[in-house]
Design an enzyme around this catalytic site. Structure first.
Site, PDB file in Angstrom:
ATOM      1  N   CYS A  95      13.255  -2.035 -33.247  1.00 44.75           N
ATOM      2  CA  CYS A  95      14.154  -2.332 -32.119  1.00 44.75           C
ATOM      3  C   CYS A  95      13.451  -2.237 -30.764  1.00 44.75           C
ATOM      4  O   CYS A  95      13.855  -2.881 -29.803  1.00 44.75           O
ATOM      5  CB  CYS A  95      15.321  -1.348 -32.107  1.00 44.75           C
ATOM      6  SG  CYS A  95      16.058  -1.057 -33.707  1.00 44.75           S
ATOM      7  N   HIS A 136      22.080  -3.305 -38.578  1.00 45.09           N
ATOM      8  CA  HIS A 136      21.284  -4.532 -38.676  1.00 45.09           C
ATOM      9  C   HIS A 136      20.587  -4.627 -40.035  1.00 45.09           C
ATOM     10  O   HIS A 136      20.303  -3.595 -40.666  1.00 45.09           O
ATOM     11  CB  HIS A 136      20.200  -4.554 -37.585  1.00 45.09           C
ATOM     12  CG  HIS A 136      20.703  -4.850 -36.210  1.00 45.09           C
ATOM     13  ND1 HIS A 136      20.342  -4.097 -35.109  1.00 45.09           N
ATOM     14  CD2 HIS A 136      21.525  -5.817 -35.740  1.00 45.09           C
ATOM     15  CE1 HIS A 136      20.922  -4.604 -34.026  1.00 45.09           C
ATOM     16  NE2 HIS A 136      21.653  -5.648 -34.382  1.00 45.09           N
TER      17      HIS A 136
HETATM   18  N1  GLY Z   1      22.649   1.039 -30.045  1.00 46.21           N
HETATM   19  C1  GLY Z   1      22.082  -0.173 -30.508  1.00 46.21           C
HETATM   20  C2  GLY Z   1      23.120  -1.173 -30.764  1.00 46.21           C
HETATM   21  O1  GLY Z   1      24.208  -0.805 -31.169  1.00 46.21           O
HETATM   22  O2  GLY Z   1      22.927  -2.325 -30.562  1.00 46.21           O
END
Ligand code: GLY
Length: 262
Positions: free
Chosen positions: A255, A168
């Site tokens: 997150c 991300h």
């Molecule tokens: N493990 C977090 C994702 O890949 O979205």
């Protein structure tokens, strides 16, 4: 100075499920240890609460191994909340699990309805603009749909590119205050953060890039002494949090929560 990008009276987190050991990961470096992850999660929530914020902690979802990474399900802004549309099939159902909680908190709740995809981890709200990195999870159509909603709310969106191989956009950067970004050199390629002060992660500590400024503290993955020293010298009040197990699933500080004011 307080800003809706750094100061919050609410957060939402979700407990890790036993199924988290099967969570998505770019590279298999072993399964997370559930007990250690739960302890780190407790410390994370206690740190948010210690700033005075109300933290809603949702039940674990066994059917969704990655559901503790709640940030990917929504974007919360002063004007309202927008439900995302994850680019990972196994995560799509997490959005419906989050929606009722946000519907109870936000008068204006919108949805990214597709066909595009976008995940919250690719979005950095700085207070003055919304930066969105296209990635393997966030595509042009998803960004375009978000842009329409943000324009209605008076926010400008700047579309950028998450580096190849990075999950991300925020895997590689964090907002430390409305003027300052912590970034890897890889992401800060000379134009991403034009107009901001940028602090680069020390070499070898790039995995500390996903931190969060939450009220007057910065939650930082533990075990990155050069980054901790740099941020302390810069005047930030850091709170190290064990990220060993979330890191195995490419997760970090941002997150694990949705952060907002209601
Ligand atoms: N493990 C977090 C994702 O890949 O979205």
């Amino acid at each position: 100075m307080t800003s809706p990008a750094t100061h919050f009276n609410h957060a939402i987190s979700r407990r890790p499920a036993a199924s988290v050991t099967g969570g998505l990961r770019a590279e298999d470096r072993g399964a997370p240890d559930l007990a250690r992850m739960q302890a780190a999660h407790d410390a994370y929530i206690a740190t948010l609460r210690a700033t005075g914020a109300k933290v809603v902690v949702l039940e674990a979802l066994e059917d969704y191994p990655d559901a503790l990474f709640v940030e990917d399900t929504a974007l919360c802004l002063p004007e309202g909340a927008i439900m995302m549309r994850p680019g990972a099939d196994s995560r799509m159902g997490e959005v419906a699990q989050m929606r009722p909680t946000l519907a109870g908190l936000f008068d204006d709740l919108r949805d990214i309805s597709g066909p595009g995809h976008i995940e919250g981890g690719d979005i950095l709200f700085t207070g003055r603009e919304v930066l969105v990195g296209r990635s393997a999870r966030t595509d042009a159509e998803g960004v375009a749909e978000l842009r329409i909603i943000l324009e209605e709310w008076g926010h400008s969106l700047r579309e950028l590119q998450t580096p190849e191989g990075v999950l991300h956009f925020k895997t590689d950067c964090s907002l430390l205050d409305p003027e300052t970004v912590l970034s890897t050199k890889l992401l800060d390629n000379g134009y991403c953060f034009d107009g901001y002060r940028v602090l680069h992660l020390p070499e070898g500590e790039e995995a500390a890039a996903n931190a969060i400024r939450f009220n007057d503290v910065v939650l930082l993955p533990d075990g990155f002494p050069k980054t901790a020293d740099m941020l302390t010298r810069e005047g930030y009040d850091i709170r190290p949090i064990d990220n060993t197990d979330c890191a195995l699933l490419d997760g970090g500080m941002s997150c694990l929560s949705l952060r907002f004011n209601v």
